[in-house]
Scaffold this motif. Structure first.
Motif, PDB file in Angstrom:
ATOM      1  N   GLY A   1       0.694  -1.202  -0.017  1.00 34.77           N
ATOM      2  CA  GLY A   1      -0.117  -0.099  -0.044  1.00 34.77           C
ATOM      3  C   GLY A   1       0.867   1.300   0.060  1.00 34.77           C
ATOM      4  O   GLY A   1       1.916   1.160  -0.316  1.00 34.77           O
TER       5      GLY A   1
ATOM      6  N   MET B   1      -3.601   3.599   2.488  1.00 38.39           N
ATOM      7  CA  MET B   1      -4.358   2.276   2.310  1.00 38.39           C
ATOM      8  C   MET B   1      -3.189   1.249   2.628  1.00 38.39           C
ATOM      9  O   MET B   1      -1.837   1.499   1.916  1.00 38.39           O
ATOM     10  CB  MET B   1      -4.739   2.257   0.639  1.00 38.39           C
ATOM     11  CG  MET B   1      -3.708   2.634  -0.334  1.00 38.39           C
ATOM     12  SD  MET B   1      -4.324   2.562  -2.155  1.00 38.39           S
ATOM     13  CE  MET B   1      -3.092   2.968  -3.083  1.00 38.39           C
TER      14      MET B   1
ATOM     15  N   ASP C   1      -6.039  -1.128   6.282  1.00 35.31           N
ATOM     16  CA  ASP C   1      -6.541   0.093   6.508  1.00 35.31           C
ATOM     17  C   ASP C   1      -7.965   0.269   6.724  1.00 35.31           C
ATOM     18  O   ASP C   1      -8.785  -0.680   6.576  1.00 35.31           O
ATOM     19  CB  ASP C   1      -6.056   0.840   5.414  1.00 35.31           C
ATOM     20  CG  ASP C   1      -7.070   0.362   3.837  1.00 35.31           C
ATOM     21  OD1 ASP C   1      -8.193   0.662   3.873  1.00 35.31           O
ATOM     22  OD2 ASP C   1      -6.486  -0.145   3.006  1.00 35.31           O
TER      23      ASP C   1
ATOM     24  N   GLN D   1      -9.135  -0.456   1.448  1.00 43.64           N
ATOM     25  CA  GLN D   1      -8.667  -0.482   0.089  1.00 43.64           C
ATOM     26  C   GLN D   1      -7.784  -1.600  -0.350  1.00 43.64           C
ATOM     27  O   GLN D   1      -7.475  -1.900  -1.530  1.00 43.64           O
ATOM     28  CB  GLN D   1      -8.022   0.880  -0.129  1.00 43.64           C
ATOM     29  CG  GLN D   1      -9.082   2.122   0.205  1.00 43.64           C
ATOM     30  CD  GLN D   1      -8.426   3.326   0.227  1.00 43.64           C
ATOM     31  OE1 GLN D   1      -8.071   3.711   1.330  1.00 43.64           O
ATOM     32  NE2 GLN D   1      -8.095   4.210  -0.999  1.00 43.64           N
ATOM     33  N   LYS D   2      -6.963  -2.368   0.508  1.00 41.83           N
ATOM     34  CA  LYS D   2      -6.079  -3.249   0.342  1.00 41.83           C
ATOM     35  C   LYS D   2      -6.573  -4.557   0.952  1.00 41.83           C
ATOM     36  O   LYS D   2      -6.941  -4.659   2.158  1.00 41.83           O
ATOM     37  CB  LYS D   2      -4.668  -2.854   0.671  1.00 41.83           C
ATOM     38  CG  LYS D   2      -4.232  -1.629   0.055  1.00 41.83           C
ATOM     39  CD  LYS D   2      -3.416  -2.062  -1.408  1.00 41.83           C
ATOM     40  CE  LYS D   2      -4.539  -1.456  -2.459  1.00 41.83           C
ATOM     41  NZ  LYS D   2      -4.241  -1.979  -3.631  1.00 41.83           N
TER      42      LYS D   2
ATOM     43  N   MET E   1     -13.922  -1.598  -3.541  1.00 40.78           N
ATOM     44  CA  MET E   1     -12.699  -1.931  -3.431  1.00 40.78           C
ATOM     45  C   MET E   1     -11.882  -3.114  -3.723  1.00 40.78           C
ATOM     46  O   MET E   1     -10.629  -3.062  -4.412  1.00 40.78           O
ATOM     47  CB  MET E   1     -12.091  -1.547  -1.867  1.00 40.78           C
ATOM     48  CG  MET E   1     -12.500  -0.193  -1.251  1.00 40.78           C
ATOM     49  SD  MET E   1     -11.790   0.892  -2.180  1.00 40.78           S
ATOM     50  CE  MET E   1     -12.771   1.726  -3.425  1.00 40.78           C
TER      51      MET E   1
ATOM     52  N   ASP F   1      -8.868  -2.909  -6.681  1.00 36.49           N
ATOM     53  CA  ASP F   1      -7.561  -3.279  -6.187  1.00 36.49           C
ATOM     54  C   ASP F   1      -7.330  -4.703  -7.406  1.00 36.49           C
ATOM     55  O   ASP F   1      -6.190  -4.812  -7.845  1.00 36.49           O
ATOM     56  CB  ASP F   1      -7.716  -3.846  -4.838  1.00 36.49           C
ATOM     57  CG  ASP F   1      -6.219  -4.650  -4.547  1.00 36.49           C
ATOM     58  OD1 ASP F   1      -5.253  -3.993  -4.111  1.00 36.49           O
ATOM     59  OD2 ASP F   1      -6.152  -6.009  -4.407  1.00 36.49           O
TER      60      ASP F   1
ATOM     61  N   ARG G   1      -5.026   5.336  -6.527  1.00 42.65           N
ATOM     62  CA  ARG G   1      -5.486   5.874  -5.215  1.00 42.65           C
ATOM     63  C   ARG G   1      -6.750   6.673  -5.436  1.00 42.65           C
ATOM     64  O   ARG G   1      -6.953   7.291  -6.349  1.00 42.65           O
ATOM     65  CB  ARG G   1      -4.221   6.758  -5.086  1.00 42.65           C
ATOM     66  CG  ARG G   1      -2.763   6.254  -5.115  1.00 42.65           C
ATOM     67  CD  ARG G   1      -1.714   7.291  -4.905  1.00 42.65           C
ATOM     68  NE  ARG G   1      -0.152   6.709  -4.747  1.00 42.65           N
ATOM     69  CZ  ARG G   1       0.708   7.303  -4.719  1.00 42.65           C
ATOM     70  NH1 ARG G   1       0.523   8.900  -4.804  1.00 42.65           N
ATOM     71  NH2 ARG G   1       1.948   6.746  -4.537  1.00 42.65           N
TER      72      ARG G   1
END
Length: 637
Positions: free
Chosen positions: A86, A132, A150, A154-155, A502, A506, A517
């Motif tokens: 991230g 993230m 996070d 997001q990750k 997300m 991803d 981002r």
């Protein structure tokens, strides 16, 4: 941006050797094509002399400090080791603070700030990070491994704790290489998938394998394995703030979020769909570039699914260096690759255009900004308007007296993406239900009655006594006492956003080594948006009001009034044309893998009704095809 893997074992016979860690790491090489490293300590013993072996694997996509910042990364004495996927956007501020307390930095990257912050604060360090991330920290001093994810999710980070061995990774495919981990499909996950088109955290398609929830950390030490929350906010509380102050605060927060996310040592650009959110992010990003910002949009040769004319309008207004890609999406060609990368059934069909956009954008830049999150935070979805309208109708007169209700329900479905008939039927089907179930009705792919008609008796017997709606109800309950639009948008932030959007972004982006981002998802912006009175965001069937008030002078006025299109593909048409042979050879074949769960005649009935034009089951058939393809792939592993 990278991929991480690893394991900790408490019995010598559960050891994961370097060769296996390397395979776990290499199978996600797409996440980090620039470097690969493995670190292990197989002789470690805890304070009582018990075995506690550890191995960490890492694939790197170099973004900041390109020549340095190799991982796994250790602290000054090597007793703390870390792998990190991230970006930490406030790393410069953290670095200055940590150097002031005596920490010595060996790199110029963002990841090392986590390592030293952990030395000072332990697991409290994660609440200080703006970014993230998915991170694993091995602390030999305290005989423990710490995992963290996070705040917004997001990750990704997957793990399995079985037989005194913990394995983890950025993607499920790493865990699947470890014997005894991905062995048995979870029937509840199938039921959840058909409801939501994704499998909600903390579950996965495999029994005993989990997603670490957003805003949580996990610890394995002498006391065992536990998961704890480190970030929370209270969306039930509304702040008293004048409209002028709210506008000013949003301008400050979002502008700073974009500024932080412009830090990169490799080429950076921006996705530009021509919608409000991506246009605003692109406009703000332009404030931080000396040369025209690179922007990218993707178009399709079907008018209902092509919004690149709007993107071109914004690009011209902002004077960006704009690239328009046009593709004829060939889902048959990429279906196997798509399913392989997502690891478990994932049915959001917009993964297809996201895949193409990421693939083509990566030819020019390594980092792309995105407007994800604007709809959830600032009430932009049509379904929020539907919820608001249904409440108005219920207050005026009983819904069963709605003129023409029966006639509308009998009208044939339309293939057009924004068909008023199709949307009207879905609206009226749910209007008598309680608000949260009404909302689920508009979200779900297969309603409960249709799932029940699809399942075999044997599969029903395998299902646990739990309702898939519990996941959404839990998220919905977090904003108790607020208006319906706020409750729905809060539920989306806590469920649909991390589990669907997300995941989609991803996996599709990292499959091509592209970092995406999302400035809207800075936790400061998320917390602020949740606290705002709904009238600042939504009024009179219109959403995103505060975005327009705060940034309306930055993009063409027409962008705020254009119809919302989303990011879709002609699924309905595909199943009547291009997919006919594929459906016959897979879902309708005598050896179809989904027959393990579903009655063949029920699947056939859905296909027939769709192909005849009687009903539009396009998205349902897509989810069944995804599941069928995944089952066939998993049987080959």
């Amino acid at each position: 941006m990278c991929g991480i893997t690893g394991s900790v074992w408490l019995r010598d016979n559960q050891c994961v050797d370097d060769a296996l860690i390397s395979r776990m790491t290499d199978v996600i090489s797409h996440r980090g094509p620039n470097d690969s490293q493995v670190w292990s300590d197989r002789e470690h013993r805890d304070g009582q002399g018990n075995p506690m072996g550890v191995a960490l694997g890492f694939r790197r996509l170099s973004i900041i400090d390109v020549e340095g910042s190799r991982q796994p990364m250790g602290n000054e004495d090597g007793r703390v080791q870390m792998v990190f996927n991230g970006e930490v956007y406030n790393y410069r501020d953290l670095r200055q603070r940590l150097q002031g307390t005596g920490h010595r930095f060996a790199t110029e990257g963002d990841g090392e700030s986590i390592l030293h912050l952990y030395e000072d604060l332990g697991t409290d360090c994660f609440s200080h990070l703006n970014g993230m991330f998915a991170v694993a920290i091995w602390d030999a001093r305290k005989n423990r491994l710490v995992l963290a994810r996070d705040r917004i999710g997001q990750k990704p980070l997957y793990y399995s704790w079985k037989n005194e061995r913990l394995v983890f990774g950025s993607e499920l495919k790493s865990l699947a290489l470890v014997p005894g981990v991905c062995e048995q499909i979870d029937p509840a996950a199938i039921d959840q998938f058909l409801t939501y088109q994704y499998i909600p955290h903390p579950g996965t398609i495999w029994k005993g394998v989990h997603k670490l929830p957003p805003g949580h950390f996990a610890v394995l030490d002498n006391q065992g394995f536990r998961v704890e929350r480190y970030w929370d906010y209270d969306p039930s509380q509304e702040i008293a703030l004048s409209h002028a102050d709210a506008t000013s605060r949003l301008q400050e927060l979002l502008s700073d979020s974009v500024r932080l996310r412009m830090r990169s040592d490799v080429p950076l650009g921006s996705f530009l769909s021509g919608g409000i959110d991506s246009s605003l992010i692109t406009a703000l990003a332009g404030d931080h570039t000396a040369t025209p910002l690179r922007t990218f949009s993707i178009g399709f040769p079907i008018a209902d699914f092509d919004e690149t004319a709007y993107a071109a309008e914004v690009a011209s207004h902002l004077q960006t260096d704009h690239t328009r890609f046009e593709v004829t999406p060939d889902a048959i060609d990429i279906l196997d690759r798509l399913v392989w990368h997502y690891d478990e059934p994932f049915g959001d069909s917009s993964a297809v255009p996201t895949w193409y956009l990421s693939q083509l954008t990566r030819q020019s830049v390594t980092v792309a900004l995105s407007g994800d999150g604007g709809d959830e935070l600032f009430a932009g979805y049509d379904r929020y308007r539907a919820l608001w309208l249904s409440q108005k109708i219920q207050r005026l007169f009983p819904v069963h007296r709605t003129p023409g209700l029966g006639l509308i329900q009998r009208l044939p479905d339309s293939n057009r993406r924004r068909s008023l008939i199709r949307r009207g039927k879905r609206f009226l089907e749910a209007i008598e239900q309680p608000a949260v179930r009404r909302y689920l009705n508009w979200l779900q792919i297969f309603p409960e009655s249709l799932r029940a008609s699809l399942y075999t008796d044997d599969f029903v017997a395998e299902l646990p006594d739990e309702d898939p709606i519990a996941f959404l109800e839990s998220a919905w309950s977090r904003s108790e006492g607020r208006d319906l639009v706020t409750r729905a948008s809060t539920a989306d932030v806590l469920s649909y956003l991390p589990c669907d959007l997300m995941t989609k972004v991803d996996i599709a982006s990292m499959a091509h080594g592209l970092e995406v981002r999302q400035p809207m998802l800075d936790h400061r912006v998320v917390e602020f948006a949740a606290s705002l009175p709904v009238r600042y965001k939504f009024r009179g069937r219109r959403g995103k009001l505060l975005l327009r008030d705060a940034f309306g002078d930055r993009i063409p006025a027409s962008i705020f009034t254009r119809p919302k299109m989303g990011f879709g593909i002609p699924i309905g048409s595909w199943f009547r044309n291009e997919f006919r042979s594929l459906v016959n050879d897979t879902m309708l074949a005598p050896d179809a893998a989904i027959h393990r769960f579903f009655r063949p005649e029920a699947v056939s009935s859905l296909v027939t009704a769709h192909q005849s034009g009687e009903q539009n089951h396009g998205y349902r058939l897509w989810n069944l095809l995804i599941l069928e393809t995944w089952l066939r792939q998993s049987n080959e592993v």
